[in-house]
Design a protein around this motif. Structure first.
Motif, short mmCIF file in Angstrom:
data_model
loop_
_atom_site.label_atom_id
_atom_site.label_comp_id
_atom_site.label_asym_id
_atom_site.label_seq_id
_atom_site.Cartn_x
_atom_site.Cartn_y
_atom_site.Cartn_z
N VAL A 1 0.72 -1.30 0.06
CA VAL A 1 0.12 0.00 0.02
C VAL A 1 0.88 1.29 0.05
O VAL A 1 1.90 1.33 0.79
CB VAL A 1 -0.90 0.17 1.04
CG1 VAL A 1 -1.98 1.09 1.13
CG2 VAL A 1 -1.71 -1.05 1.17
N VAL B 1 0.26 5.55 0.14
CA VAL B 1 -0.69 6.79 0.18
C VAL B 1 0.20 7.78 -0.25
O VAL B 1 1.20 8.14 0.20
CB VAL B 1 -1.31 6.94 1.77
CG1 VAL B 1 -2.29 8.05 1.88
CG2 VAL B 1 -1.99 5.67 2.05
N THR C 1 -4.89 6.46 -2.56
CA THR C 1 -4.33 5.28 -2.04
C THR C 1 -4.31 4.08 -3.09
O THR C 1 -4.99 3.91 -3.59
CB THR C 1 -5.27 4.71 -0.74
OG1 THR C 1 -5.24 5.95 0.08
CG2 THR C 1 -4.61 3.74 0.07
N THR D 1 -3.12 0.16 -3.91
CA THR D 1 -3.01 -1.14 -3.06
C THR D 1 -2.69 -2.37 -4.22
O THR D 1 -3.46 -2.47 -4.95
CB THR D 1 -4.05 -1.30 -2.41
OG1 THR D 1 -4.22 -0.49 -1.40
CG2 THR D 1 -3.99 -2.97 -1.32
#
Length: 308
Positions: free
Chosen positions: A8, A10, A19, A21
């Motif tokens: 992940v 951000v 964000t 992922t």
């Protein structure tokens, strides 16, 4: 490495929190490439800085046409053609937004004469597009183009393309609530994704329910973000360019699920401005359905099954 192992990252861009992922990846190469792509698009499209391709168009309003890159031209054309459908979305609405200034210190309820004057500057028919030369011209001085209502969808779709080129098997792209689910979910045997539907009248991540769908995009349009209260009356930030005033609606928000994020983004606005389900709308190709949330608390799913 397990398919459930996730990476992940951000960041901030496009005026929102981003964000990204991925699942099962050994490194952040695909995520980092996506962040770079976001920055490149922002450099082209932003209206929050004086220099960008879109700002070049705005600076030349009423004077001359501006040559832009193919990607920018195609997005501008898509935005202008959608605006000309007159369903509520308008990429030229900037001058009217600035007049009301809802969400900023200068927020006010303008005089009708000022509203009428600004409406002359938000007509999408006053945009000249040249497919051969890749030029855009705003015909009236004071006109402004702003792709903020469609750009996140386009960029999210391009990130999904990029990840597929990198061989990413599963991932989630979140551009400030504009969601794209890539590949198969690693958490379910059938590969489908469990997607929460935002409650527009509650805090971020509070849900009215969940639905299960294959890889798709989910985009919400609602009145929960910014509003102005004057003499006990609330004015939300979603302005209707057809009237010059905030849209009068019983809806709090609508979430659309579609194969492409740019489609989900425009269709969420179409349904929100419609204020209710459009007959047979969900039968369009590449659209999965929508969830309507009303200000009185009613929740109406269309084309999708909603679970508590």
């Amino acid at each position: 490495m397990s398919r459930l192992t996730k990476r992940v990252k951000v960041g901030y861009g496009l005026g929102t929190t981003i964000t990204l992922t991925t699942f099962g990846e050994l490194n952040d190469v695909a995520i980092d490439a996506a962040m770079t792509l976001v920055a490149e698009y922002e450099d082209r499209l932003t209206v929050n800085r004086q220099v960008s391709e879109v700002m070049s168009i705005n600076h030349a309003a009423g004077d001359h046409a501006v040559v832009v890159s193919p990607a920018t031209y195609q997005l501008v054309k898509r935005a202008v053609l959608a605006s000309r459908e007159n369903f509520g979305f308008n990429a030229l609405i900037g001058p009217l937004v600035k007049l009301w200034a809802i969400g900023f210190k200068a927020a006010n309820v303008p005089d009708e004469s000022d509203i009428a004057a600004r409406k002359q500057l938000i007509d999408p028919m006053q945009v000249e597009l040249n497919d051969d030369q890749l030029t855009v011209k705003l015909l009236q001085p004071g006109m402004e183009l702003d792709l903020g209502g469609i750009a996140k969808g386009e960029i999210a779709d391009r990130i999904a393309d990029l990840w597929r080129a990198y061989g990413v098997a599963s991932g989630i792209i979140d551009l400030g609530g504009n969601l794209v689910f890539v590949g198969e979910s690693p958490r379910r045997v059938d590969g489908q994704w469990v997607i929460g539907v935002q409650d527009p009248q509650a805090e971020r991540h509070d849900e009215v329910g969940r639905t299960v769908l294959p890889a798709c995009s989910a985009v919400t349009s609602g009145i929960y973000e910014r509003f102005l209260i004057v003499a006990g009356k609330q004015y939300h930030h979603l302005l209707d360019s057809r009237t010059g005033h905030p849209l009068q609606t019983k809806l709090a928000g609508v979430t659309v699920f579609a194969r492409q994020s740019v489609v989900a983004e425009t269709e969420a606005k179409r349904l929100f401005f419609a204020g209710e389900p459009i007959p047979n709308w969900e039968k369009q190709p590449d659209i999965y359905g929508a969830v309507f949330v009303y200000q009185d608390g009613r929740v109406v799913p269309v084309g999708v099954h909603l679970q508590a």
